[in-house]
Design a protein around this motif. Structure first.
Motif, short mmCIF file in Angstrom:
data_model
loop_
_atom_site.label_atom_id
_atom_site.label_comp_id
_atom_site.label_asym_id
_atom_site.label_seq_id
_atom_site.Cartn_x
_atom_site.Cartn_y
_atom_site.Cartn_z
N VAL A 174 0.91 -1.18 0.09
CA VAL A 174 0.09 0.03 0.10
C VAL A 174 0.87 1.27 -0.21
O VAL A 174 0.30 2.36 0.03
CB VAL A 174 -1.13 -0.07 1.38
CG1 VAL A 174 -2.06 -1.06 1.20
CG2 VAL A 174 -0.18 -0.01 2.55
N MET A 207 11.62 -0.77 2.67
CA MET A 207 10.49 -0.37 3.72
C MET A 207 8.99 -0.47 2.92
O MET A 207 8.83 0.49 2.61
CB MET A 207 10.86 0.86 4.59
CG MET A 207 11.95 0.66 5.42
SD MET A 207 11.76 2.17 6.65
CE MET A 207 12.73 3.18 5.46
N VAL A 208 8.48 -1.44 2.84
CA VAL A 208 7.28 -1.78 2.32
C VAL A 208 6.32 -2.60 3.30
O VAL A 208 6.62 -2.93 4.38
CB VAL A 208 7.31 -2.64 1.18
CG1 VAL A 208 8.20 -2.09 0.23
CG2 VAL A 208 8.00 -4.17 1.58
N SER A 209 4.96 -2.07 2.98
CA SER A 209 3.99 -2.91 3.89
C SER A 209 2.47 -3.17 3.17
O SER A 209 2.29 -2.21 2.15
CB SER A 209 3.62 -1.78 5.05
OG SER A 209 2.37 -1.99 5.99
N CYS A 220 3.44 9.06 2.05
CA CYS A 220 3.11 8.13 3.08
C CYS A 220 4.61 8.04 3.79
O CYS A 220 5.52 7.43 2.93
CB CYS A 220 2.53 6.96 2.62
SG CYS A 220 2.15 5.85 4.08
N ALA A 221 4.82 8.50 4.90
CA ALA A 221 6.28 8.64 5.28
C ALA A 221 6.46 8.24 6.56
O ALA A 221 7.68 8.68 7.04
CB ALA A 221 6.75 9.99 4.72
N ASP A 222 5.46 7.66 7.26
CA ASP A 222 5.76 7.24 8.76
C ASP A 222 7.26 6.49 8.87
O ASP A 222 7.88 6.39 9.90
CB ASP A 222 4.78 6.45 9.33
CG ASP A 222 3.59 7.31 9.70
OD1 ASP A 222 3.80 8.56 9.25
OD2 ASP A 222 2.50 6.91 10.24
N CYS A 223 7.45 5.68 7.70
CA CYS A 223 8.63 4.92 7.89
C CYS A 223 10.06 5.65 7.54
O CYS A 223 11.04 5.06 7.61
CB CYS A 223 8.57 3.78 6.74
SG CYS A 223 8.33 4.30 5.14
N GLN A 261 -0.27 -3.22 4.75
CA GLN A 261 -1.24 -2.37 5.47
C GLN A 261 -0.80 -0.75 5.79
O GLN A 261 0.56 -0.99 6.09
CB GLN A 261 -1.73 -3.11 6.77
CG GLN A 261 -2.47 -4.23 6.43
CD GLN A 261 -3.20 -4.86 7.72
OE1 GLN A 261 -3.38 -4.00 8.72
NE2 GLN A 261 -3.14 -6.14 7.75
N LYS A 317 2.85 4.72 -0.82
CA LYS A 317 2.59 5.67 -1.88
C LYS A 317 3.33 6.87 -1.39
O LYS A 317 3.62 7.02 -0.36
CB LYS A 317 1.45 5.71 -2.41
CG LYS A 317 0.29 5.93 -1.10
CD LYS A 317 -1.18 6.26 -1.86
CE LYS A 317 -2.15 6.74 -0.61
NZ LYS A 317 -3.19 5.97 -0.76
N CYS A 334 0.94 1.87 7.81
CA CYS A 334 1.66 1.95 9.02
C CYS A 334 0.85 2.81 9.91
O CYS A 334 0.60 2.51 11.06
CB CYS A 334 3.00 2.35 8.87
SG CYS A 334 4.05 1.19 7.90
#
Ligand code: SF4
Ligand code: SF4
Length: 226
Positions: A28, A128-130, A33-36, A132, A30, A134
């Motif tokens: 997911v 760093m992929v997920s 989206c930068a919490d990681c 769902q 994109k 994060c």
């Protein structure tokens, strides 16, 4: 030993193989989206070279100023490299305890939730992929096989850069900007960085249950032409 241009060409091919693998996953992740994007990301000096050589002098100086501020703050500074970790695990010993906490803050390069060097970002960011968001769960959702694949790529990248160093992104980037600078003032700058000498790959850390599934990826990696 390959020169740095050929090393970087190998890394590009490696990133391409990884992108193909990621395309097969239902992730997911994109833009924005930068919490990681935390201050704990690690990288090699070879990957830092890729970024620094694409920046003009002003951008290098601006980045160095940001990195210097970050280096006064708490961040993950690994005690061993990925290949050293693999060797320790495969010999049955316990690796040293590492301390890492996402609450230590964002990556110093992050700007308005976007990465200014996205296309050049190191593998530590790419992997760093997920599956769902994060933000919904407070953590990334990543399956065991992807973790194994990520480790293999990290081992290969360190191997390619075996005469270089690894460490926290802030330390490695600051070290590389200073080393590559032609400005005598910047060049003579002394900063306290914690870098680890890279090690060659002696054995891949692949659990038995993933050995068959990872074979096509290993074949693609072995087919890379230097
Ligand atoms: S790993 Fe998490 S925070 Fe990073 S881009 Fe993917 S979903 Fe967003
Ligand atoms: S380098 Fe870019 S992608 Fe990597 S953590 Fe920093 S802002 Fe995020």
């Amino acid at each position: 030993m390959l020169n740095v241009y050929r090393q970087l060409a190998v890394v590009d091919q490696l990133y391409k193989i990884y992108d193909q693998f990621i395309d097969s996953l239902d992730i997911v992740c994109k833009k924005f989206c930068a919490d990681c994007c935390t201050c704990n990301v690690t990288m090699t000096t070879l990957e830092a070279n890729k970024i620094v050589s694409a920046l003009d002098l002003d951008s290098r100086q601006t980045m160095l100023d940001k990195l210097k501020q970050q280096m006064e703050k708490q961040r993950f500074t690994p005690k061993i490299t990925t290949n050293q970790l693999a060797d320790i695990c495969l010999s049955g010993d316990d690796p040293p305890k590492e301390e890492v906490d996402a609450s230590w803050g964002p990556c110093p390069l992050l700007n308005d939730n976007a990465c200014p060097v996205y296309h050049l970002r190191p593998f530590g960011c790419r992997c760093m992929v997920s599956t769902q968001r994060c933000a919904d769960n407070g953590t990334a959702e990543i399956d065991e096989f992807t973790i194994t694949v990520n480790h293999v790529f990290l081992q290969y990248i360190e191997h390619i850069d075996q005469n270089g160093f690894s460490g926290n992104l802030s330390d490695v980037m600051a070290h590389t900007i200073i080393k590559e600078s032609s400005d005598p003032v910047t060049k003579s700058m002394i900063i306290q960085t914690t870098l680890l000498k890279n090690s060659p790959l002696s054995a891949l850390l692949i659990p038995p249950e993933h050995r068959k599934k990872i074979e096509p990826i290993l074949l693609a990696l072995r087919a890379i032409k230097a």
